[in-house]
Design a protein around this motif. Structure first.
Motif, short mmCIF file in Angstrom:
data_model
loop_
_atom_site.label_atom_id
_atom_site.label_comp_id
_atom_site.label_asym_id
_atom_site.label_seq_id
_atom_site.Cartn_x
_atom_site.Cartn_y
_atom_site.Cartn_z
N SER A 3 2.85 12.99 3.55
CA SER A 3 3.02 12.25 2.31
C SER A 3 2.76 10.76 2.54
CB SER A 3 4.44 12.43 1.77
OG SER A 3 5.37 11.76 2.60
N ARG A 4 2.45 10.06 1.46
CA ARG A 4 2.27 8.61 1.55
C ARG A 4 3.56 7.94 2.00
NH1 ARG A 4 -0.07 6.33 -3.87
NH2 ARG A 4 2.15 6.23 -3.97
N LYS A 5 4.69 8.47 1.56
CA LYS A 5 5.98 7.90 1.95
C LYS A 5 6.13 7.89 3.47
CE LYS A 5 10.32 9.88 1.59
NZ LYS A 5 11.39 10.51 0.82
N THR A 6 5.83 8.99 4.12
CA THR A 6 5.94 9.08 5.56
C THR A 6 4.90 8.21 6.25
OG1 THR A 6 6.83 11.31 5.35
CG2 THR A 6 5.98 10.68 7.52
N LYS A 7 3.68 8.25 5.76
CA LYS A 7 2.62 7.42 6.33
C LYS A 7 3.00 5.94 6.27
CE LYS A 7 -2.27 6.27 5.73
NZ LYS A 7 -3.46 6.49 4.92
N TYR A 8 3.44 5.49 5.11
CA TYR A 8 3.80 4.09 4.94
C TYR A 8 5.05 3.73 5.73
CZ TYR A 8 0.43 3.96 1.07
OH TYR A 8 -0.70 4.02 0.30
N GLY A 9 5.99 4.64 5.84
CA GLY A 9 7.18 4.39 6.64
C GLY A 9 6.84 4.18 8.10
N ILE A 10 5.95 5.01 8.62
CA ILE A 10 5.51 4.87 10.02
C ILE A 10 4.73 3.57 10.20
CG2 ILE A 10 4.05 5.86 11.83
CD1 ILE A 10 4.89 8.65 10.72
N LYS A 11 3.89 3.24 9.23
CA LYS A 11 3.14 1.98 9.31
C LYS A 11 4.08 0.78 9.31
CE LYS A 11 -0.73 1.42 7.06
NZ LYS A 11 -1.80 1.39 6.05
N ALA A 12 5.11 0.80 8.47
CA ALA A 12 6.07 -0.31 8.41
C ALA A 12 6.86 -0.42 9.72
CB ALA A 12 7.01 -0.13 7.23
N LEU A 13 7.30 0.72 10.25
CA LEU A 13 8.02 0.70 11.53
C LEU A 13 7.13 0.17 12.65
CD1 LEU A 13 9.95 4.11 11.37
CD2 LEU A 13 10.96 1.81 11.34
N THR A 14 5.88 0.58 12.65
CA THR A 14 4.93 0.12 13.67
C THR A 14 4.72 -1.39 13.55
OG1 THR A 14 3.85 2.28 13.65
CG2 THR A 14 2.61 0.46 14.58
N PHE A 15 4.59 -1.87 12.31
CA PHE A 15 4.44 -3.31 12.08
C PHE A 15 5.63 -4.07 12.68
CE2 PHE A 15 5.44 -7.08 9.60
CZ PHE A 15 4.23 -7.77 9.61
N LEU A 16 6.84 -3.59 12.40
CA LEU A 16 8.04 -4.26 12.91
C LEU A 16 8.14 -4.16 14.43
CD1 LEU A 16 10.58 -3.14 10.17
CD2 LEU A 16 9.64 -5.46 10.51
N ASP A 29 5.78 -9.46 3.11
CA ASP A 29 4.91 -9.67 4.28
C ASP A 29 4.46 -8.34 4.88
OD1 ASP A 29 5.23 -12.40 3.92
OD2 ASP A 29 6.75 -12.60 5.49
N ILE A 30 5.39 -7.40 4.97
CA ILE A 30 5.03 -6.07 5.49
C ILE A 30 4.06 -5.40 4.54
CG2 ILE A 30 5.90 -3.79 6.17
CD1 ILE A 30 8.65 -5.17 6.69
N ALA A 31 4.36 -5.45 3.25
CA ALA A 31 3.53 -4.81 2.23
C ALA A 31 2.11 -5.36 2.26
CB ALA A 31 4.15 -4.99 0.85
N LYS A 32 1.99 -6.68 2.35
CA LYS A 32 0.66 -7.30 2.37
C LYS A 32 -0.11 -6.91 3.62
CE LYS A 32 -1.73 -11.70 2.06
NZ LYS A 32 -1.64 -13.15 1.99
N SER A 33 0.55 -6.97 4.76
CA SER A 33 -0.10 -6.65 6.03
C SER A 33 -0.57 -5.20 6.10
CB SER A 33 0.85 -6.93 7.19
OG SER A 33 0.30 -6.49 8.40
N GLU A 34 0.24 -4.29 5.54
CA GLU A 34 -0.06 -2.86 5.65
C GLU A 34 -0.66 -2.27 4.39
OE1 GLU A 34 0.15 -1.35 8.61
OE2 GLU A 34 0.77 -3.31 9.38
N SER A 37 2.33 -0.90 -1.67
CA SER A 37 3.01 -1.41 -2.86
C SER A 37 4.42 -1.86 -2.48
CB SER A 37 3.07 -0.31 -3.92
OG SER A 37 4.21 -0.42 -4.72
N ILE A 38 4.81 -3.06 -2.92
CA ILE A 38 6.14 -3.60 -2.60
C ILE A 38 7.24 -2.68 -3.11
CG2 ILE A 38 7.76 -5.49 -3.04
CD1 ILE A 38 5.41 -7.42 -2.91
N LYS A 39 7.13 -2.21 -4.34
CA LYS A 39 8.17 -1.35 -4.92
C LYS A 39 8.34 -0.07 -4.11
CE LYS A 39 10.30 -2.58 -8.70
NZ LYS A 39 11.64 -3.05 -8.57
N PHE A 40 7.23 0.54 -3.74
CA PHE A 40 7.29 1.78 -2.97
C PHE A 40 7.87 1.50 -1.58
CE2 PHE A 40 4.71 5.55 -1.17
CZ PHE A 40 5.73 6.44 -1.46
N LEU A 41 7.46 0.41 -0.98
CA LEU A 41 7.94 0.05 0.35
C LEU A 41 9.43 -0.23 0.33
CD1 LEU A 41 7.27 -0.42 3.30
CD2 LEU A 41 6.67 -2.77 2.73
#
Length: 136
Positions: A3-16, A29-34, A37-41
């Motif tokens: 799912s996009r939720k899982t994909k984006y969650g992993i991307k955000a964790l990787t960014f951090l 900042d995380i939303a822009k880099s990856e 959508s801010i709301k979804f993130l």
């Protein structure tokens, strides 16, 4: 399919995880880099925070940060929190087992046998990878 939720969650964790310091990072900042959508993130990061992976600081200079070392964040746990069961069928799941309504002989079911093998191999890959393994 992931799912996009899982994909984006992993991307955000990787960014951090890739950040040199663990100061809080604004959601924007995380939303822009990856490219998320801010709301979804926001909803994803809140879930990860409640699950014990992230901390949050409010106000100026606030945002999200890892509260565990990347090497201590197991990807199987992240996957289960964001995606749910690892097995593609409920009858092949350890944690979320349910018998299939249309199955007359689970022990002889070829689909269950295949999906159990898929689950086992997927689980092995996820269990053997930490956030540190995939981020660096």
């Amino acid at each position: 399919m992931l799912s996009r939720k899982t994909k984006y969650g992993i991307k955000a964790l990787t960014f951090l995880a890739r950040r040199e310091d663990q100061t809080p990072v604004a959601i924007a900042d995380i939303a822009k880099s990856e490219n998320i959508s801010i709301k979804f993130l926001e909803s994803i990061l809140l879930l990860l925070r409640h699950s014990g992976f992230l901390g949050a600081k409010k106000g100026k200079g606030g945002g999200y940060y890892l509260i565990k070392e990347p090497k201590d964040i197991n990807m199987a746990k992240v996957y289960r929190i964001l995606e749910g069961p690892i097995a593609l069928l409920p009858c092949a799941s350890h944690n979320f087992y349910e018998k299939c309504d249309d199955c007359t002989n689970e022990a002889a079911c070829a689909v269950r046998k295949l999906m159990t093998e898929v689950r086992d191999n997927t689980l092995q890959i996820l269990e053997n990878n930490s956030l540190a393994d995939i981020a660096f």
